[in-house]
Design a protein around this motif. Structure first.
Motif, mmCIF file in Angstrom:
data_model
loop_
_atom_site.group_PDB
_atom_site.id
_atom_site.type_symbol
_atom_site.label_atom_id
_atom_site.label_comp_id
_atom_site.label_asym_id
_atom_site.label_seq_id
_atom_site.Cartn_x
_atom_site.Cartn_y
_atom_site.Cartn_z
ATOM 1 N N PRO A 1 59.426 7.212 -66.331
ATOM 2 C CA PRO A 1 59.600 7.345 -64.874
ATOM 3 C C PRO A 1 58.286 7.742 -64.209
ATOM 4 N N VAL A 2 57.956 7.043 -63.134
ATOM 5 C CA VAL A 2 56.731 7.314 -62.379
ATOM 6 C C VAL A 2 57.130 7.734 -60.967
ATOM 7 N N PHE A 3 56.735 8.943 -60.588
ATOM 8 C CA PHE A 3 57.078 9.469 -59.270
ATOM 9 C C PHE A 3 55.911 9.259 -58.314
ATOM 10 N N PHE A 4 56.176 8.545 -57.225
ATOM 11 C CA PHE A 4 55.175 8.325 -56.186
ATOM 12 C C PHE A 4 55.240 9.476 -55.175
ATOM 13 N N VAL A 5 54.087 10.106 -54.935
ATOM 14 C CA VAL A 5 53.989 11.204 -53.970
ATOM 15 C C VAL A 5 52.765 10.977 -53.104
ATOM 16 N N MET A 6 52.699 11.693 -51.984
ATOM 17 C CA MET A 6 51.552 11.528 -51.093
ATOM 18 C C MET A 6 50.322 12.166 -51.725
ATOM 19 N N GLY A 7 49.254 11.353 -51.795
ATOM 20 C CA GLY A 7 48.009 11.811 -52.388
ATOM 21 C C GLY A 7 47.064 12.392 -51.356
ATOM 22 N N ASP A 8 46.148 13.223 -51.828
ATOM 23 C CA ASP A 8 45.114 13.747 -50.947
ATOM 24 C C ASP A 8 43.956 12.755 -50.869
ATOM 25 N N ARG A 9 42.966 13.083 -50.085
ATOM 26 C CA ARG A 9 41.878 12.125 -49.864
ATOM 27 C C ARG A 9 40.806 12.167 -50.938
ATOM 28 N N ASP A 10 41.032 12.975 -51.988
ATOM 29 C CA ASP A 10 40.175 12.938 -53.165
ATOM 30 C C ASP A 10 40.825 12.154 -54.294
ATOM 31 N N GLY A 11 41.975 11.551 -54.005
ATOM 32 C CA GLY A 11 42.673 10.796 -55.030
ATOM 33 C C GLY A 11 43.645 11.609 -55.845
ATOM 34 N N GLY A 12 43.700 12.913 -55.601
ATOM 35 C CA GLY A 12 44.658 13.766 -56.278
ATOM 36 C C GLY A 12 45.987 13.788 -55.560
ATOM 37 N N ALA A 13 46.828 14.766 -55.935
ATOM 38 C CA ALA A 13 48.185 14.819 -55.384
ATOM 39 C C ALA A 13 48.423 16.087 -54.563
ATOM 40 N N ALA A 14 47.367 16.662 -53.993
ATOM 41 C CA ALA A 14 47.497 17.953 -53.309
ATOM 42 C C ALA A 14 48.119 17.852 -51.919
ATOM 43 N N THR B 1 58.892 24.764 -55.256
ATOM 44 C CA THR B 1 58.134 25.592 -56.195
ATOM 45 C C THR B 1 58.740 25.616 -57.593
ATOM 46 N N SER B 2 59.672 24.736 -57.899
ATOM 47 C CA SER B 2 60.125 24.620 -59.280
ATOM 48 C C SER B 2 58.993 24.014 -60.098
ATOM 49 N N VAL B 3 59.069 24.163 -61.401
ATOM 50 C CA VAL B 3 57.996 23.654 -62.255
ATOM 51 C C VAL B 3 57.832 22.144 -62.077
ATOM 52 N N ILE B 4 58.956 21.417 -62.064
ATOM 53 C CA ILE B 4 58.858 19.959 -61.913
ATOM 54 C C ILE B 4 58.192 19.604 -60.585
ATOM 55 N N ALA B 5 58.622 20.257 -59.497
ATOM 56 C CA ALA B 5 58.049 19.952 -58.185
ATOM 57 C C ALA B 5 56.567 20.315 -58.125
ATOM 58 N N GLN B 6 56.182 21.383 -58.806
ATOM 59 C CA GLN B 6 54.774 21.772 -58.796
ATOM 60 C C GLN B 6 53.908 20.772 -59.544
ATOM 61 N N THR B 7 54.458 20.144 -60.574
ATOM 62 C CA THR B 7 53.670 19.129 -61.286
ATOM 63 C C THR B 7 53.363 17.938 -60.379
ATOM 64 N N LEU B 8 54.157 17.755 -59.329
ATOM 65 C CA LEU B 8 53.930 16.631 -58.422
ATOM 66 C C LEU B 8 52.705 16.838 -57.548
ATOM 67 N N ARG B 9 52.178 18.076 -57.500
ATOM 68 C CA ARG B 9 51.026 18.327 -56.643
ATOM 69 C C ARG B 9 49.871 19.009 -57.398
ATOM 70 N N ASN B 10 49.591 18.496 -58.575
ATOM 71 C CA ASN B 10 48.419 18.885 -59.364
ATOM 72 C C ASN B 10 48.508 20.268 -59.990
ATOM 73 N N MET B 11 49.689 20.866 -60.038
ATOM 74 C CA MET B 11 49.822 22.163 -60.693
ATOM 75 C C MET B 11 50.273 21.957 -62.138
ATOM 76 N N TRP B 12 50.043 22.962 -62.987
ATOM 77 C CA TRP B 12 50.318 22.858 -64.421
ATOM 78 C C TRP B 12 49.654 21.602 -65.006
ATOM 79 N N PRO B 13 48.364 21.395 -64.742
ATOM 80 C CA PRO B 13 47.731 20.123 -65.137
ATOM 81 C C PRO B 13 47.739 19.862 -66.636
ATOM 82 N N ASP B 14 47.546 20.911 -67.457
ATOM 83 C CA ASP B 14 47.527 20.687 -68.898
ATOM 84 C C ASP B 14 48.890 20.214 -69.401
ATOM 85 N N MET B 15 49.953 20.856 -68.901
ATOM 86 C CA MET B 15 51.293 20.453 -69.293
ATOM 87 C C MET B 15 51.607 19.051 -68.780
#
Length: 531
Positions: free
Chosen positions: A231-244, A250-264
């Motif tokens: 599954p690939v989740f499309f989210v709004m990206g920032d202007r550096d190409g990231g997902a910020a 603030t759940s773990v899954i939702a935080q992964t959608l915006r560049n948090m928990w990057p190693d995991m």
């Protein structure tokens, strides 16, 4: 500007708002279970409350000139509580509320504050909105708040119908169409409500329904439609190409959608469990090319999650045509869409901004503005097609609170009656902010957002901080956002929908003074440098 709309007077009793048959049963019970007599209970249920009396508005406007002034002695014996380090660093107890009226808050320091962000979007109707007295009446009649998922109360069930009615743009009288919507099995027809506590949980419920098309919730579920694909989740990206640029809780899954928990997140992606794909803001060609890439094996676009006003990324507004193109692509390719209106709901005519855009999402997430700061109470509205989880797949034990549902109904009644006025005042504020920005081109790059949710983009982060700092010294509550990836530094504003023209003019005037002072300081510095 064209002739300004006027605010409508709204009066309701519990009997009128909730229905006479229900309140007759409640008052009969109150005569047995409370200290009220039957006559007293019936009188309380029938008493009409004026939601926003002229005297209340006039008093609030009169107090405007006291903003920034100490109107009562400072509270000396305060407490720091027991916060975490992060909360302690951010805390400003001097501005913490002792009380409030409308768009004004009385701080512990005895000073009066202007609520320029609606207490972070929780109070579209301001503080101590008179219409919420009906909640006190309901409590006095013994209407209980706590219940259970299996005993959802009448008020909660009534609210669910009202949410479906308004999300589909139906009038109160059109019960036949409402019943047709509720019975529909067609795709993209919003007719299901899950009652939850916070926006985070509401967003996560939608994400889990998307995931259920790839993975089983438990061993009793049948094989998912897209088993074996990533599954690939499309989210709004920032202007550096990231997902910020996105924010969906603030759940773990939702935080992964915006560049948090990057190693995991990297490990999950490497294992083919799921992938996050940021898409360019208002860039349909980027959306289309990434969709074509990730909507074929071994991948599948699992969902498109978006806000309309990116209040966590400078208040940038997604363009209507861009979203309509993206929706068309998703709908043609069996990709559900979640429109996150936690921050935008209630600030526009009709209460849902997605309706003004002509969109038909599969999930709509609401909260914050709807209960008006009275209770934590969010909802996810979805379709029969997406209704795939069992009760324990998306559940909060205390998500069915009756008085929280009543707060929703009160807020919705006022907003629906005053839709034209809310729209006109939002337009007025946006136009005044644009005119203000045009007078300071060396400081302000442009305005962003829409209506009450409007922001100022500054050329430099220091200018945004200086601007909000000057207003903060005057007890005007707006905030600077200067830390987002490649996003122009911004000042975020969100006055309540009860804000009068006098309040908006006052706010713009103080902004003008702050910008003038900043410009004069810069000019003085430039003269000093040339000597």
């Amino acid at each position: 500007m064209k002739t300004m709309k006027t605010m409508k007077t709204v009066k309701r009793s519990l009997s009128r708002l909730l229905g006479r048959e229900y309140t007759n049963a409640v008052t009969a019970g109150a005569a047995l279970l409370t200290d009220l007599s039957g006559e007293e209970a019936r009188k309380l249920a029938a008493e009409e409350i004026e939601f926003l009396p002229d005297a209340y508005r006039d008093k609030t406007d009169l107090l405007l000139e006291q903003v920034g002034k100490q109107i009562i002695p400072e509270m000396k014996a305060s407490t720091s509580g027991a916060p975490t380090n992060a909360y302690r660093k951010a805390s400003n107890p001097k501005a913490s509320p002792l009380g409030g009226i409308g768009y004004l808050r009385l701080g512990e320091d005895g000073r009066l504050y202007l609520v320029g962000k609606s207490e972070h979007y929780h109070t579209p109707l301001g503080h101590n909105f008179p219409g919420y007295k009906l909640i006190d009446y309901a409590r006095a009649l013994g209407i209980t708040n706590a219940t259970h998922n299996n005993t959802r109360g009448y008020v909660t069930r009534l609210l669910e119908r009202e949410l479906i009615r308004t999300a589909n743009g139906l009038t109160r009288e059109d019960t036949d169409s409402l019943n047709g919507v509720l019975d529909s099995r067609e795709p993209h027809v919003l007719n299901r409500v899950i009652n939850l506590e916070t926006g985070t949980l509401a967003c996560e419920a939608g994400i889990k329904m998307m995931l259920a098309r790839f993975y089983r919730l438990d061993a009793t579920f049948p094989e998912p439609k897209y088993k074996g694909r990533t599954p690939v989740f499309f989210v709004m990206g920032d202007r550096d190409g990231g997902a910020a640029a996105n924010y969906h809780g603030t759940s773990v899954i939702a935080q992964t959608l915006r560049n948090m928990w990057p190693d995991m997140t990297d490990k999950l992606e490497d294992a083919g469990i799921w992938k996050v794909c940021p898409v360019g803001i208002n860039d349909y060609e980027d959306f289309k090319s990434k969709f074509e890439r990730y909507n074929q094996p071994p991948f599948k676009v699992a969902g498109f999650l978006h806000e309309i006003i990116l209040m966590n990324y400078g208040g940038i507004r997604l363009e209507q045509h861009y979203l309509q193109q993206a929706y068309d692509m998703c709908h043609r390719n069996d990709t559900p869409i979640m429109c996150d209106e936690i921050q935008s709901c209630m600030w526009y005519p009709g209460m849902f901004l997605f309706r003004a855009y002509g969109l038909n999402p599969d999930f709509v997430v609401i909260g914050k503005g709807f209960p008006g700061g009275q209770y934590p109470a969010s909802r996810i509205i979805t379709t029969a097609e997406m209704d795939t989880l069992n009760q324990f797949g998306a559940l909060v034990t205390n998500g069915q609170e009756e008085l929280a549902a009543l707060a929703y109904l009160i807020t919705m009644t006022f907003a629906e009656e005053n839709a034209a006025w809310i729209g006109a005042m939002g337009e007025y504020y946006e136009e005044r902010l644009k005119a203000l920005a045009s007078r300071y081109p060396s400081i302000i790059e442009r305005t962003e957002g829409k209506g009450h949710l409007s922001t100022l983009f500054f050329h430099e982060a220091e200018l945004a901080a200086a601007f909000t700092g000057r207003l903060g010294e005057q007890c005007i509550d707006i905030s600077a956002q200067t830390y987002k990836a490649n996003c122009p530094p911004a000042a975020l504003t969100k006055p309540p929908i009860i804000a009068t023209m006098k309040m908006l003019d006052y706010m713009i005037a103080r902004m003008d003074e702050a910008l003038q002072a900043i410009r004069e300081e810069r000019e003085a510095d430039d003269r000093e440098d040339t000597r």
